[in-house]
Design a protein around this motif. Structure first.
Motif, PDB file in Angstrom:
ATOM      1  N   LEU A 193     -20.908 -58.104  -0.268  1.00 12.54           N
ATOM      2  CA  LEU A 193     -22.300 -57.781   0.063  1.00 12.54           C
ATOM      3  C   LEU A 193     -22.990 -57.065  -1.092  1.00 12.54           C
ATOM      4  CD1 LEU A 193     -22.007 -56.663   3.787  1.00 12.54           C
ATOM      5  CD2 LEU A 193     -23.134 -58.710   2.916  1.00 12.54           C
ATOM      6  N   ALA A 194     -22.292 -56.162  -1.750  1.00 12.86           N
ATOM      7  CA  ALA A 194     -22.881 -55.442  -2.881  1.00 12.86           C
ATOM      8  C   ALA A 194     -23.218 -56.398  -4.019  1.00 12.86           C
ATOM      9  CB  ALA A 194     -21.925 -54.353  -3.370  1.00 12.86           C
ATOM     10  N   CYS A 195     -22.322 -57.313  -4.310  1.00 12.75           N
ATOM     11  CA  CYS A 195     -22.574 -58.301  -5.371  1.00 12.75           C
ATOM     12  C   CYS A 195     -23.746 -59.202  -5.005  1.00 12.75           C
ATOM     13  CB  CYS A 195     -21.328 -59.144  -5.622  1.00 12.75           C
ATOM     14  SG  CYS A 195     -20.002 -58.245  -6.432  1.00 12.75           S
ATOM     15  N   TYR A 196     -23.798 -59.621  -3.751  1.00  8.16           N
ATOM     16  CA  TYR A 196     -24.894 -60.486  -3.310  1.00  8.16           C
ATOM     17  C   TYR A 196     -26.228 -59.748  -3.368  1.00  8.16           C
ATOM     18  CZ  TYR A 196     -27.781 -63.528  -0.437  1.00  8.16           C
ATOM     19  OH  TYR A 196     -28.797 -64.327   0.026  1.00  8.16           O
ATOM     20  N   ASP A 197     -26.251 -58.485  -2.943  1.00  7.28           N
ATOM     21  CA  ASP A 197     -27.478 -57.689  -3.007  1.00  7.28           C
ATOM     22  C   ASP A 197     -27.945 -57.522  -4.448  1.00  7.28           C
ATOM     23  OD1 ASP A 197     -27.685 -57.399  -0.265  1.00  7.28           O
ATOM     24  OD2 ASP A 197     -26.700 -55.433  -0.237  1.00  7.28           O
ATOM     25  N   MET A 198     -27.000 -57.278  -5.350  1.00  5.39           N
ATOM     26  CA  MET A 198     -27.348 -57.132  -6.758  1.00  5.39           C
ATOM     27  C   MET A 198     -27.915 -58.448  -7.313  1.00  5.39           C
ATOM     28  SD  MET A 198     -25.049 -55.938 -10.015  1.00  5.39           S
ATOM     29  CE  MET A 198     -24.568 -54.431  -9.188  1.00  5.39           C
ATOM     30  N   LEU A 199     -27.313 -59.555  -6.928  1.00  6.31           N
ATOM     31  CA  LEU A 199     -27.787 -60.860  -7.369  1.00  6.31           C
ATOM     32  C   LEU A 199     -29.213 -61.114  -6.881  1.00  6.31           C
ATOM     33  CD1 LEU A 199     -27.154 -63.593  -8.730  1.00  6.31           C
ATOM     34  CD2 LEU A 199     -26.369 -64.371  -6.491  1.00  6.31           C
ATOM     35  N   LYS A 200     -29.482 -60.798  -5.614  1.00  4.43           N
ATOM     36  CA  LYS A 200     -30.843 -60.975  -5.076  1.00  4.43           C
ATOM     37  C   LYS A 200     -31.836 -60.115  -5.847  1.00  4.43           C
ATOM     38  CE  LYS A 200     -30.574 -60.018  -0.751  1.00  4.43           C
ATOM     39  NZ  LYS A 200     -30.749 -59.834   0.685  1.00  4.43           N
ATOM     40  N   ASP A 204     -29.869 -62.283   5.893  1.00  8.06           N
ATOM     41  CA  ASP A 204     -28.986 -61.831   4.808  1.00  8.06           C
ATOM     42  C   ASP A 204     -27.619 -62.506   4.910  1.00  8.06           C
ATOM     43  OD1 ASP A 204     -30.986 -60.189   3.810  1.00  8.06           O
ATOM     44  OD2 ASP A 204     -30.238 -58.396   4.820  1.00  8.06           O
ATOM     45  N   LYS A 205     -27.103 -62.630   6.128  1.00  9.59           N
ATOM     46  CA  LYS A 205     -25.802 -63.281   6.318  1.00  9.59           C
ATOM     47  C   LYS A 205     -25.884 -64.768   5.961  1.00  9.59           C
ATOM     48  CE  LYS A 205     -24.502 -60.035   9.919  1.00  9.59           C
ATOM     49  NZ  LYS A 205     -24.412 -59.830  11.365  1.00  9.59           N
ATOM     50  N   VAL A 206     -26.945 -65.430   6.395  1.00  9.02           N
ATOM     51  CA  VAL A 206     -27.128 -66.841   6.050  1.00  9.02           C
ATOM     52  C   VAL A 206     -27.246 -66.987   4.539  1.00  9.02           C
ATOM     53  CG1 VAL A 206     -28.695 -68.823   6.215  1.00  9.02           C
ATOM     54  CG2 VAL A 206     -28.158 -67.500   8.259  1.00  9.02           C
ATOM     55  N   GLY A 207     -27.991 -66.078   3.911  1.00  7.11           N
ATOM     56  CA  GLY A 207     -28.141 -66.122   2.458  1.00  7.11           C
ATOM     57  C   GLY A 207     -26.813 -65.969   1.738  1.00  7.11           C
ATOM     58  N   LEU A 208     -25.992 -65.073   2.229  1.00  9.24           N
ATOM     59  CA  LEU A 208     -24.678 -64.856   1.622  1.00  9.24           C
ATOM     60  C   LEU A 208     -23.794 -66.087   1.814  1.00  9.24           C
ATOM     61  CD1 LEU A 208     -22.613 -63.138   0.159  1.00  9.24           C
ATOM     62  CD2 LEU A 208     -22.090 -62.026   2.337  1.00  9.24           C
ATOM     63  N   ILE A 209     -23.785 -66.629   3.010  1.00  7.46           N
ATOM     64  CA  ILE A 209     -22.996 -67.843   3.263  1.00  7.46           C
ATOM     65  C   ILE A 209     -23.490 -68.981   2.378  1.00  7.46           C
ATOM     66  CG2 ILE A 209     -22.425 -69.612   4.988  1.00  7.46           C
ATOM     67  CD1 ILE A 209     -22.662 -67.310   7.115  1.00  7.46           C
ATOM     68  N   TYR A 210     -24.799 -69.139   2.301  1.00  6.57           N
ATOM     69  CA  TYR A 210     -25.391 -70.187   1.463  1.00  6.57           C
ATOM     70  C   TYR A 210     -24.951 -70.006   0.003  1.00  6.57           C
ATOM     71  CZ  TYR A 210     -28.794 -73.185  -0.817  1.00  6.57           C
ATOM     72  OH  TYR A 210     -29.377 -74.163  -1.587  1.00  6.57           O
ATOM     73  N   LYS A 257     -13.502 -64.332   2.141  1.00  8.85           N
ATOM     74  CA  LYS A 257     -14.156 -63.388   1.227  1.00  8.85           C
ATOM     75  C   LYS A 257     -15.068 -62.433   2.002  1.00  8.85           C
ATOM     76  CE  LYS A 257     -16.378 -63.312  -3.258  1.00  8.85           C
ATOM     77  NZ  LYS A 257     -15.300 -62.759  -4.057  1.00  8.85           N
ATOM     78  N   MET A 258     -15.762 -62.955   3.009  1.00  5.86           N
ATOM     79  CA  MET A 258     -16.679 -62.120   3.785  1.00  5.86           C
ATOM     80  C   MET A 258     -15.954 -61.152   4.707  1.00  5.86           C
ATOM     81  SD  MET A 258     -19.703 -64.826   4.650  1.00  5.86           S
ATOM     82  CE  MET A 258     -20.708 -63.649   5.538  1.00  5.86           C
ATOM     83  N   THR A 259     -14.734 -61.465   5.092  1.00  5.63           N
ATOM     84  CA  THR A 259     -14.017 -60.554   5.992  1.00  5.63           C
ATOM     85  C   THR A 259     -13.123 -59.581   5.229  1.00  5.63           C
ATOM     86  OG1 THR A 259     -12.358 -62.281   6.346  1.00  5.63           O
ATOM     87  CG2 THR A 259     -14.044 -62.043   8.025  1.00  5.63           C
ATOM     88  N   HIS A 260     -12.453 -60.046   4.169  1.00  7.08           N
ATOM     89  CA  HIS A 260     -11.514 -59.180   3.452  1.00  7.08           C
ATOM     90  C   HIS A 260     -12.179 -58.300   2.403  1.00  7.08           C
ATOM     91  CE1 HIS A 260      -8.355 -60.916   5.678  1.00  7.08           C
ATOM     92  NE2 HIS A 260      -8.196 -62.010   4.973  1.00  7.08           N
ATOM     93  N   ASN A 261     -13.200 -58.788   1.748  1.00  2.55           N
ATOM     94  CA  ASN A 261     -13.900 -58.022   0.705  1.00  2.55           C
ATOM     95  C   ASN A 261     -15.370 -57.843   1.086  1.00  2.55           C
ATOM     96  OD1 ASN A 261     -11.580 -58.039  -0.898  1.00  2.55           O
ATOM     97  ND2 ASN A 261     -12.145 -59.976  -1.852  1.00  2.55           N
ATOM     98  N   LYS A 262     -15.610 -57.504   2.325  1.00  2.00           N
ATOM     99  CA  LYS A 262     -16.965 -57.479   2.850  1.00  2.00           C
ATOM    100  C   LYS A 262     -17.910 -56.604   2.031  1.00  2.00           C
ATOM    101  CE  LYS A 262     -19.531 -56.749   7.099  1.00  2.00           C
ATOM    102  NZ  LYS A 262     -19.475 -56.362   8.495  1.00  2.00           N
ATOM    103  N   GLU A 263     -17.544 -55.357   1.772  1.00  2.00           N
ATOM    104  CA  GLU A 263     -18.436 -54.426   1.071  1.00  2.00           C
ATOM    105  C   GLU A 263     -18.733 -54.893  -0.350  1.00  2.00           C
ATOM    106  OE1 GLU A 263     -15.643 -53.265   2.704  1.00  2.00           O
ATOM    107  OE2 GLU A 263     -16.709 -52.588   4.479  1.00  2.00           O
ATOM    108  N   LEU A 264     -17.694 -55.299  -1.057  1.00  2.00           N
ATOM    109  CA  LEU A 264     -17.868 -55.761  -2.435  1.00  2.00           C
ATOM    110  C   LEU A 264     -18.697 -57.046  -2.477  1.00  2.00           C
ATOM    111  CD1 LEU A 264     -17.244 -55.454  -5.445  1.00  2.00           C
ATOM    112  CD2 LEU A 264     -15.121 -56.725  -5.053  1.00  2.00           C
TER     113      LEU A 264
END
Length: 119
Positions: free
Chosen positions: A93-100, A62-68, A84-91
């Motif tokens: 991740l939520a956006c990436y999960d929704m995209l997947k 999941d982390k590799v996918g988000l970085i990619y 972006k991954m450190t300051h807005n981590k929850e948002l």
């Protein structure tokens, strides 16, 4: 869907660990790029076997996918993606999960369309 693909999907979903080569194939990147990302993104730390081989778990994928997604798809710099991954981590991740999730729905719909077109 082909029976063999279905069986491979089931086997992959049951796997606990993925090798560096398998992860590189999944994302169509070089193994060296994944090793480089490990240096640049402290949150990406796959386990290592006794022989030193990297073992990626589902969370690592999941982390590799988000970085990619941030770097290769959206075109962000590594520094921008890291911020972006450190300051807005929850948002993020939520956006990436929704995209997947939306991408999986799109794939299902395209498969249905293909099946209907064959009739």
């Amino acid at each position: 869907m082909d029976e063999t693909n279905n069986n491979n999907d089931k086997e992959d979903s049951l796997k606990l660990y993925y090798s560096l080569g398998e992860v590189a194939k999944m994302f169509n990147v070089n193994e060296s790029l994944l090793r480089y990302w490990e240096q640049k993104f402290p949150m990406l730390k796959p386990k290592k076997s006794r022989s030193g081989a990297r073992l990626y778990m589902k969370e690592d994928l999941d982390k590799v996918g988000l970085i990619y997604h941030l770097v290769k798809v959206k075109g962000m710099t590594l520094a921008g993606a890291k911020k972006k991954m450190t300051h807005n981590k929850e948002l993020t991740l939520a956006c990436y999960d929704m995209l997947k999730h939306l991408q999986s729905i799109k794939e299902e719909l395209l498969a249905m369309k293909k099946e209907l077109d064959m009739r």
